[in-house]
Design an enzyme around this catalytic site. Structure first.
Site, mmCIF file in Angstrom:
data_model
loop_
_atom_site.group_PDB
_atom_site.id
_atom_site.type_symbol
_atom_site.label_atom_id
_atom_site.label_comp_id
_atom_site.label_asym_id
_atom_site.label_seq_id
_atom_site.Cartn_x
_atom_site.Cartn_y
_atom_site.Cartn_z
ATOM 1 N N HIS A 114 0.820 -1.222 0.000
ATOM 2 C CA HIS A 114 0.000 0.000 0.000
ATOM 3 C C HIS A 114 0.853 1.271 0.000
ATOM 4 C CE1 HIS A 114 -3.630 2.106 -0.054
ATOM 5 N NE2 HIS A 114 -4.294 1.505 0.921
ATOM 6 N N ARG A 115 2.147 1.139 0.234
ATOM 7 C CA ARG A 115 3.028 2.296 0.119
ATOM 8 C C ARG A 115 3.252 2.666 -1.340
ATOM 9 N NH1 ARG A 115 8.202 -0.061 3.013
ATOM 10 N NH2 ARG A 115 7.647 -1.665 1.472
#
Length: 406
Positions: free
Chosen positions: A376-377
């Site tokens: 998700h980064r």
């Protein structure tokens, strides 16, 4: 004196576990003779002898995990009057070569080990069996794990007969110990890598469904024409096109330099369940291979993984990983990303279900579920949905997939 160190045997490894020494102090060895088995995070590899000589001293004990560059043992070189360093060993004057040859002619090597994979050797060691005592059933002389198990059954029979002579009250008086499974080797390395991945990468898992009806029909038509291609081979090719459209999933986050590296090569890892644990061989340059070539390579890599015959090159440099757990009956999962990759996709069970067509008709079709975990980064949920939609469109309408390849 030759100094044998743990060196990088693939994929930028930084450490390895010493599983088993194949030699003993005082034993004479020849060049390229296997000396020690080392467990990396993906495979068991044998380190060969850099030259002929006598094992002088073993420094690191088995079961120890050491960093690359650590000295494991010393070999006193053949024909040496005085111990010399590894650097000097390569500077031996040419006129000394005849002396070395003469000594080698008189030297009878003890390197006469039977043929067997590292996994088969491990089974024998775990049951305290000398593998050289096992009779191979293979015409090539290779000892298989089945050979070891057959030999082991004979050993167990003798043990059972010996136990039967023990007085029953004495046996009952002893506490029953719990069964133990050694936590080492590939299983331990998998644990370390999965822990690093899970505690480094903020995982998000997206679930979706894919209508497999048309692809399965196409595969049956190809079968009738004598063309045998597995469904996962189509998946791999479709993933290549989806990754080209969404390169953020064929990427690696470089936190130290604040950048996302978009890989230009498509090396697809395929998770294979083996008796030793999960191993990920790699189909390199999948974008440059046909569906048939991908099928053939997947079949070969699967066999090599299960037989413990993967080379270091077979497990290096994956950019995206695929897990096909549908044949096992899986209906869903939240897979852990193969660090340092950005995403991993898992294909689950395909079921016959009622499907409503565009004309509001109900037909019986085949639907597969998939789950995709991503970093998700690096990417967001909307991008992941767009990625799986692109993949699904190519699978649901395989003619589109064919057009992409023209």
């Amino acid at each position: 004196m030759l100094e044998v160190k743990l060196h990088d045997i693939g994929e930028g490894m930084t450490e390895g576990e010493i599983i088993h020494y194949l030699v003993k102090p005082g034993e004479r060895v020849i060049a390229d003779q296997p000396l020690v088995e080392v467990q990396t995070d993906k495979m068991v590899a044998e380190l060969p002898s850099p030259g002929a000589g006598t094992i002088k001293e073993i420094i690191i004990s088995t079961g120890t995990t050491v960093a690359v560059g650590t000295t494991l043992l010393y070999i006193e070189g053949e024909g040496s009057l005085e111990p010399v360093s590894e650097g000097k060993a390569s500077e031996t004057p040419k006129e000394e070569v005849p002396v070395l040859l003469k000594e080698k002619n008189e030297f009878v090597s003890s390197f006469n080990r039977v043929l067997a994979t590292p996994y088969t050797r491990k089974i024998a060691r775990d049951h305290h069996i000398n593998i050289e005592d096992v009779t191979p059933s293979d015409p090539s002389g290779r000892v298989t794990e089945e050979d070891v198990y057959r030999f082991m059954k004979g050993e167990q029979l003798a043990e059972n007969e010996a136990v039967s002579t023990i007085v029953e009250p004495e046996v009952l008086a002893k506490p029953i110990s719990p069964d133990e499974i050694p936590f080492r080797g590939i299983r331990k390395q998998i644990a370390k890598k999965m822990t690093k991945s899970l505690f480094t990468i903020p995982h998000v898992t997206h679930f979706d469904e894919v209508n497999m009806t048309n692809l399965l029909k196409l595969r049956e038509e190809l079968k009738k024409e004598g063309v045998h291609v597995s469904v996962p081979a189509f998946f791999m090719k479709a993933l290549v096109f989806a990754l080209k459209d969404f390169p953020v999933f064929n990427a690696e986050l470089d936190e130290e330099n604040d950048r996302i590296l978009l890989k230009k090569e498509y090396h697809l890892g395929i998770a294979v369940d083996t008796k030793e644990g999960l191993i990920v061989p790699v189909i390199h340059h999948a974008d440059k291979k046909s569906i048939q070539q991908i099928h053939d390579e997947m079949k070969c890599l699967n066999e090599k993984a299960r037989d413990g015959k993967l080379a270091a090159a077979d497990i290096q440099n994956s950019t995206f990983t695929v897990s096909n757990v549908g044949p096992l009956g899986s209906t869903g999962a939240t897979p852990i990303i193969n660090y340092p990759e950005t995403a991993l996709i898992a294909f689950h069970k395909t079921k016959k279900v009622p499907i409503v067509t565009e004309n509001d008709e109900i037909i019986i079709g085949h639907v597969m579920t998939l789950s995709m975990s991503f970093d998700h980064r690096v990417a967001d949920g909307a991008t992941a949905v767009a990625f799986t939609n692109r993949f699904a469109s190519l699978i649901e309408q395989p003619n589109k997939l064919m057009l992409e390849m023209i």
